[in-house]
Design a protein around this motif. Structure first.
Motif, PDB file in Angstrom:
ATOM      1  N   SER A  12       0.851  -1.191   0.000  1.00 26.72           N
ATOM      2  CA  SER A  12       0.000   0.000   0.000  1.00 26.72           C
ATOM      3  C   SER A  12       0.883   1.235   0.000  1.00 26.72           C
ATOM      4  CB  SER A  12      -0.915   0.024   1.232  1.00 26.72           C
ATOM      5  OG  SER A  12      -1.725  -1.119   1.288  1.00 26.72           O
ATOM      6  N   ILE A  13       0.381   2.313  -0.622  1.00 28.84           N
ATOM      7  CA  ILE A  13       1.120   3.574  -0.619  1.00 28.84           C
ATOM      8  C   ILE A  13       0.147   4.713  -0.341  1.00 28.84           C
ATOM      9  CG2 ILE A  13       2.806   2.729  -2.306  1.00 28.84           C
ATOM     10  CD1 ILE A  13       1.397   4.644  -4.330  1.00 28.84           C
ATOM     11  N   LYS A  14       0.678   5.841   0.128  1.00 28.02           N
ATOM     12  CA  LYS A  14      -0.115   7.062   0.237  1.00 28.02           C
ATOM     13  C   LYS A  14       0.778   8.249  -0.085  1.00 28.02           C
ATOM     14  CE  LYS A  14       0.475   7.897   5.223  1.00 28.02           C
ATOM     15  NZ  LYS A  14      -0.258   8.117   6.505  1.00 28.02           N
ATOM     16  N   ILE A  15       0.115   9.364  -0.395  1.00 26.52           N
ATOM     17  CA  ILE A  15       0.815  10.568  -0.814  1.00 26.52           C
ATOM     18  C   ILE A  15       0.811  11.558   0.343  1.00 26.52           C
ATOM     19  CG2 ILE A  15       0.999  12.346  -2.588  1.00 26.52           C
ATOM     20  CD1 ILE A  15       1.189   9.494  -3.619  1.00 26.52           C
ATOM     21  N   LEU A  16       1.975  12.093   0.654  1.00 28.00           N
ATOM     22  CA  LEU A  16       2.137  13.117   1.681  1.00 28.00           C
ATOM     23  C   LEU A  16       2.689  14.377   1.040  1.00 28.00           C
ATOM     24  CD1 LEU A  16       3.743  10.924   4.511  1.00 28.00           C
ATOM     25  CD2 LEU A  16       1.341  11.634   4.303  1.00 28.00           C
ATOM     26  N   PRO A  17       2.384  15.584   1.618  1.00 30.16           N
ATOM     27  CA  PRO A  17       1.695  15.878   2.893  1.00 30.16           C
ATOM     28  C   PRO A  17       0.186  15.771   2.749  1.00 30.16           C
ATOM     29  CG  PRO A  17       2.301  17.912   1.822  1.00 30.16           C
ATOM     30  CD  PRO A  17       2.873  16.813   0.973  1.00 30.16           C
ATOM     31  N   PRO A  18      -0.520  15.725   3.891  1.00 28.68           N
ATOM     32  CA  PRO A  18      -1.994  15.608   3.830  1.00 28.68           C
ATOM     33  C   PRO A  18      -2.649  16.763   3.100  1.00 28.68           C
ATOM     34  CG  PRO A  18      -1.173  15.122   6.034  1.00 28.68           C
ATOM     35  CD  PRO A  18      -0.008  15.659   5.279  1.00 28.68           C
ATOM     36  N   VAL A  19      -2.075  17.966   3.218  1.00 33.72           N
ATOM     37  CA  VAL A  19      -2.649  19.149   2.565  1.00 33.72           C
ATOM     38  C   VAL A  19      -1.535  19.846   1.792  1.00 33.72           C
ATOM     39  CG1 VAL A  19      -3.809  21.368   2.903  1.00 33.72           C
ATOM     40  CG2 VAL A  19      -4.359  19.427   4.390  1.00 33.72           C
ATOM     41  N   PRO A  20      -1.775  20.252   0.501  1.00 30.61           N
ATOM     42  CA  PRO A  20      -0.737  20.960  -0.253  1.00 30.61           C
ATOM     43  C   PRO A  20      -0.301  22.220   0.484  1.00 30.61           C
ATOM     44  CG  PRO A  20      -2.526  20.304  -1.691  1.00 30.61           C
ATOM     45  CD  PRO A  20      -2.996  20.029  -0.298  1.00 30.61           C
ATOM     46  N   SER A  21       1.002  22.352   0.684  1.00 32.65           N
ATOM     47  CA  SER A  21       1.518  23.470   1.461  1.00 32.65           C
ATOM     48  C   SER A  21       2.023  24.613   0.601  1.00 32.65           C
ATOM     49  CB  SER A  21       2.654  22.982   2.368  1.00 32.65           C
ATOM     50  OG  SER A  21       3.687  22.403   1.567  1.00 32.65           O
ATOM     51  N   SER A  22       2.405  24.342  -0.633  1.00 31.69           N
ATOM     52  CA  SER A  22       2.978  25.393  -1.508  1.00 31.69           C
ATOM     53  C   SER A  22       2.318  25.403  -2.879  1.00 31.69           C
ATOM     54  CB  SER A  22       4.486  25.174  -1.659  1.00 31.69           C
ATOM     55  OG  SER A  22       5.122  25.177  -0.416  1.00 31.69           O
ATOM     56  N   GLY A  23       1.038  25.083  -2.896  1.00 32.57           N
ATOM     57  CA  GLY A  23       0.338  25.081  -4.179  1.00 32.57           C
ATOM     58  C   GLY A  23       0.928  24.043  -5.125  1.00 32.57           C
ATOM     59  N   CYS A  24       1.108  24.447  -6.395  1.00 34.19           N
ATOM     60  CA  CYS A  24       1.618  23.500  -7.385  1.00 34.19           C
ATOM     61  C   CYS A  24       3.077  23.152  -7.149  1.00 34.19           C
ATOM     62  CB  CYS A  24       1.433  24.040  -8.802  1.00 34.19           C
ATOM     63  SG  CYS A  24       2.407  25.533  -9.135  1.00 34.19           S
ATOM     64  N   TYR A  25       3.758  23.890  -6.246  1.00 37.11           N
ATOM     65  CA  TYR A  25       5.162  23.595  -5.922  1.00 37.11           C
ATOM     66  C   TYR A  25       5.282  22.721  -4.669  1.00 37.11           C
ATOM     67  CZ  TYR A  25       6.365  27.140  -9.346  1.00 37.11           C
ATOM     68  OH  TYR A  25       6.500  27.850 -10.502  1.00 37.11           O
ATOM     69  N   THR A  26       4.173  22.170  -4.224  1.00 39.11           N
ATOM     70  CA  THR A  26       4.197  21.291  -3.061  1.00 39.11           C
ATOM     71  C   THR A  26       5.047  20.063  -3.355  1.00 39.11           C
ATOM     72  OG1 THR A  26       2.004  22.010  -2.357  1.00 39.11           O
ATOM     73  CG2 THR A  26       2.797  19.892  -1.502  1.00 39.11           C
ATOM     74  N   LYS A  27       5.983  19.777  -2.454  1.00 39.72           N
ATOM     75  CA  LYS A  27       6.844  18.616  -2.622  1.00 39.72           C
ATOM     76  C   LYS A  27       6.163  17.393  -2.015  1.00 39.72           C
ATOM     77  CE  LYS A  27      11.520  16.952  -1.747  1.00 39.72           C
ATOM     78  NZ  LYS A  27      12.836  17.260  -1.121  1.00 39.72           N
ATOM     79  N   ASN A  28       5.712  16.485  -2.876  1.00 39.21           N
ATOM     80  CA  ASN A  28       5.004  15.290  -2.457  1.00 39.21           C
ATOM     81  C   ASN A  28       5.992  14.150  -2.244  1.00 39.21           C
ATOM     82  OD1 ASN A  28       1.992  16.091  -2.992  1.00 39.21           O
ATOM     83  ND2 ASN A  28       3.154  16.756  -4.794  1.00 39.21           N
ATOM     84  N   THR A  29       5.745  13.352  -1.225  1.00 41.87           N
ATOM     85  CA  THR A  29       6.563  12.172  -0.947  1.00 41.87           C
ATOM     86  C   THR A  29       5.670  10.945  -0.879  1.00 41.87           C
ATOM     87  OG1 THR A  29       6.392  12.565   1.438  1.00 41.87           O
ATOM     88  CG2 THR A  29       8.291  13.537   0.291  1.00 41.87           C
ATOM     89  N   ILE A  30       6.323   9.764  -0.832  1.00 39.57           N
ATOM     90  CA  ILE A  30       5.607   8.490  -0.861  1.00 39.57           C
ATOM     91  C   ILE A  30       5.813   7.768   0.467  1.00 39.57           C
ATOM     92  CG2 ILE A  30       5.364   6.265  -2.033  1.00 39.57           C
ATOM     93  CD1 ILE A  30       4.557   8.605  -3.739  1.00 39.57           C
ATOM     94  N   ALA A  31       4.706   7.376   1.087  1.00 37.54           N
ATOM     95  CA  ALA A  31       4.759   6.477   2.238  1.00 37.54           C
ATOM     96  C   ALA A  31       4.272   5.112   1.793  1.00 37.54           C
ATOM     97  CB  ALA A  31       3.892   7.008   3.381  1.00 37.54           C
ATOM     98  N   PHE A  32       4.962   4.048   2.254  1.00 37.47           N
ATOM     99  CA  PHE A  32       4.559   2.711   1.801  1.00 37.47           C
ATOM    100  C   PHE A  32       4.456   1.761   2.988  1.00 37.47           C
ATOM    101  CE2 PHE A  32       9.117   2.270   2.017  1.00 37.47           C
ATOM    102  CZ  PHE A  32       9.316   0.959   2.432  1.00 37.47           C
ATOM    103  N   LYS A  33       3.677   0.687   2.787  1.00 38.35           N
ATOM    104  CA  LYS A  33       3.557  -0.394   3.761  1.00 38.35           C
ATOM    105  C   LYS A  33       3.673  -1.714   3.028  1.00 38.35           C
ATOM    106  CE  LYS A  33      -0.410   0.504   5.570  1.00 38.35           C
ATOM    107  NZ  LYS A  33      -1.575   0.407   6.487  1.00 38.35           N
ATOM    108  N   LEU A  34       4.478  -2.610   3.581  1.00 39.26           N
ATOM    109  CA  LEU A  34       4.600  -3.974   3.067  1.00 39.26           C
ATOM    110  C   LEU A  34       4.131  -4.914   4.174  1.00 39.26           C
ATOM    111  CD1 LEU A  34       8.145  -3.839   1.392  1.00 39.26           C
ATOM    112  CD2 LEU A  34       5.917  -3.441   0.334  1.00 39.26           C
ATOM    113  N   GLU A  35       3.069  -5.683   3.910  1.00 35.45           N
ATOM    114  CA  GLU A  35       2.508  -6.604   4.896  1.00 35.45           C
ATOM    115  C   GLU A  35       2.564  -8.008   4.344  1.00 35.45           C
ATOM    116  OE1 GLU A  35      -1.051  -4.965   7.141  1.00 35.45           O
ATOM    117  OE2 GLU A  35      -1.085  -3.726   5.334  1.00 35.45           O
ATOM    118  N   GLY A  36       3.289  -8.863   5.027  1.00 34.02           N
ATOM    119  CA  GLY A  36       3.430 -10.232   4.564  1.00 34.02           C
ATOM    120  C   GLY A  36       4.902 -10.598   4.429  1.00 34.02           C
TER     121      GLY A  36
END
Length: 642
Positions: free
Chosen positions: A66-90
């Motif tokens: 599973s993955i999700k996109i961070l941050p929860p709310v865009p902080s700098s508009g279109c220049y918001t730096k998005n990162t990836i959080a992941f989970k591996l189960e199994g």
């Protein structure tokens, strides 16, 4: 499963439909009912999205990603730096495996962009690529990627955007492919074509298939924008379309042993396309093809049989049966070629060949040599007035060479035949192409005939004051052309001119020569010399006319000036009153008078000598012909060829 359901319960009420879909997909996974392969639309941040449900091909073997996109709310508009959080189960994979997927987002120019991410699914992969060395539990691993500046591939897991679109193209790969960014409307060729053939006795490897079997074709990698399409072809030139889509099923026929598949991606307009990606499939058609080749041999269609056996040789290396059939076809082709060559040679040797028609260049060279020999001979003295027929026959035989002869013997034809036979080895041998690039000498014949007339005549013409006087206008034109140039000696006189006129093809050619029989340089030139010495002396053939003239003029000037000076001194002598002046004027007058007498005497003597010399030479000229006045022989060039 409990963790996934708890995460789904965190969704807001507005996303109940999405929550239901996720629950259904999870249930499908654990009940082995099927897989959910629709893209994940990224509507909300900070929510884990399971990727198992949208895996295009393959199985994760009990590992949930599973993955999700961070941050929860865009902080700098279109220049918001998005990162990836992941989970591996199994349980993690024991070998290198990666879950590769695309995230589609809008950049600051509102352009849809695609970035590719690859998550390692093994401990070695997590350690080597993400620098994760501690595994607290083999059943659960999570991390946030994109903010660790010490990680070499940190930038592979972040991107700038405010608007997230979807997750797509989730696939299992054996190599790391992350970090690539491109426009969504950009075309990208596949990495390769995959071939999966149906089970069969001869289907031991992926690029071979039996006759009349189904072959599944798919692609690895590649990208086309929304609305675009993939087109498959089974020929190298991409003309024969066999299907559309990222995978198709192809039914092999027995028409050819090798098929070159290619695929091209088009955008939604159909105007832009990717470079073709190709891969060969070899169809096991040996026995069927050998039987068809045997039928072609029986039909005597050896060329097509050779084409078919060559196709087989490319697919079956060093096959005994194919090589034996190939050698048999080659032997039959050699026999057929020998037969065709022999028949073609017999046919060409039976054909009549003519130089004028079949070998025009050689025929022209022979006639040019006739023209050269004719011009050399026709104006000889032993060629008399008569009507002539130029007739030269010639042929070539491989055992003899060129032969020249005439059926009309005369002094000209005999000369032409002898001259041509002397140069018989200089002419090109007539050769004809009879089979492919092979040539042979052939028997060829030719002839050249021409009627012409020769007339010899003697004419008297005269030249006076630089102008020729001839009664025959045509002859006058010829003489002015040959002798109208400025001469170094006086050419006035009466001439006996020999004229040879050759008439052929309504054209006349001349040879002229002559000698002066009556000169215009007799005693009458004394009067000319008395007036102007160079004129008279030149007319009778004497030289130094100008020197004598200038000498006479010079002596006359000296005598005249001396006489005038003497008279002036004598007048002064008569008027002098002292003895010294009397002596000086007398001496000057007496000396000038002596110079006058001497110069006048010399001038009169030289003048008289000139008149006597012209008179004497003129008398001699009148009594004999003028061998120094000759009209040199000049001949027109007879042009037989244009």
């Amino acid at each position: 499963m409990v963790i996934l359901i708890l995460n789904i319960k965190k969704l807001t009420r507005s996303f109940r439909i999405k929550k239901i879909i996720y629950v259904i997909c999870v249930l499908f996974i654990f009940s082995n009912i099927g897989v959910c392969q629709t893209p994940i639309n990224l509507i909300e941040r900070d929510i884990y999205y399971p990727l198992n449900e949208v895996l295009v091909d393959g199985f994760l073997d009990g590992l949930d990603v599973s993955i999700k996109i961070l941050p929860p709310v865009p902080s700098s508009g279109c220049y918001t730096k998005n990162t990836i959080a992941f989970k591996l189960e199994g349980r993690l994979s024991s070998s290198y495996r990666f879950l590769t997927f695309d995230i589609i987002y809008k950049n600051c120019q509102n352009i849809s962009m695609i970035k590719t991410f690859s998550l390692p699914l093994s401990e070695n992969g997590l350690r080597d690529y993400l620098d994760i060395n501690e595994f607290s539990s083999q059943d659960y691993i999570s991390n946030i990627l994109g903010n660790n500046e010490s990680l070499n591939i940190n930038d592979h897991f972040n991107f700038e955007s405010e608007i997230l679109v979807k997750i797509d193209n989730v696939v299992l790969t054996n190599s790391y492919q992350g970090g690539r960014i491109r426009r969504e409307d950009q075309l990208e060729s596949p990495q390769r074509i995959n071939i999966y053939n149906a089970p069969g006795e001869e289907n031991s490897i992926y690029d071979r298939a039996e006759i009349s079997s189904n072959v599944r074709l798919s692609i690895s990698g590649g990208f086309i924008p929304r609305g675009g399409y993939w087109v498959w072809y089974d020929d190298d030139a991409q003309r024969n379309e066999i299907g559309r889509g990222d995978n198709i099923t192809y039914f092999t026929m027995d028409s050819k042993p090798e098929i070159q598949f290619s695929i091209v991606g088009f955008d939604n307009t159909g105007k832009l396309k990717t470079n073709p990606v190709k891969r060969n499939l070899y169809v096991e058609v040996k026995q069927a093809s050998l039987s068809k080749i045997e039928l072609l041999i029986l039909k005597d269609d050896l060329d097509q049989a050779l084409d078919r056996i060559n196709e087989l040789k490319m697919s079956y290396i060093n096959d005994y049966d194919i090589n034996r059939m190939y050698n048999r076809i080659i032997d039959l082709l050699k026999l057929a070629e020998q037969k065709q060559e022999s028949e073609a040679l017999d046919k060409i040797l039976e054909t009549k060949h003519f130089f004028s028609k079949d070998f025009p260049e050689t025929d022209r060279l022979i006639k040019m040599e006739v023209q050269s020999l004719l011009n050399y001979k026709i104006f000889d003295d032993d060629v008399y007035s008569d009507n002539y027929k130029l007739s030269v026959d010639y042929d070539y035989r491989s055992d003899i060479g060129f032969r020249f002869n005439t059926k009309k013997e005369n002094v000209i034809n005999d000369y032409l035949v002898n001259g041509l036979n002397a140069k018989r080895k200089s002419f090109s041998i007539p050769r004809v192409k009879y089979y492919k690039d092979k040539t042979t000498e052939v028997y060829a014949t030719g002839n050249y005939t021409l009627d012409f007339q020769i007339k010899n005549s003697l004419h008297k013409v005269s030249k006076k004051n630089g102008r020729w006087k001839v009664s025959d206008i045509e002859l006058l034109i010829q003489i002015e052309k040959n002798y109208g140039v400025k001469n170094f000696i006086n050419m006035d006189g009466t001439y006996s001119v020999s004229v040879k006129k050759v008439t052929l093809d309504n054209k006349s050619y001349y040879q002229t020569s002559g000698v002066c029989v009556k000169g215009e340089d007799g005693v009458h030139n004394v009067l000319k010399s008395a007036i102007f010495s160079p004129k008279g002396r030149t007319n009778v053939g004497l030289k130094n006319g100008k020197l004598i003239t200038f000498s006479i003029i010079g002596l006359a000037l000296i005598s005249t000036s001396s006489k005038l000076f003497s008279n002036i001194q004598y007048d002064k002598f008569l008027n002098a009153t002292d003895q010294k002046s009397l002596n000086s004027y007398y001496f000057n007058s007496n000396l000038s008078n002596k110079i006058f007498l001497i110069s006048a005497g010399l001038g009169i003597t030289l003048y008289s000598y000139d008149l006597i010399a012209v008179f004497s030479k003129g008398r001699k000229n009148s009594k004999k012909m003028q061998p120094n006045k000759i009209l040199l022989s000049k001949s027109d060039f007879i042009l037989l060829l244009n």
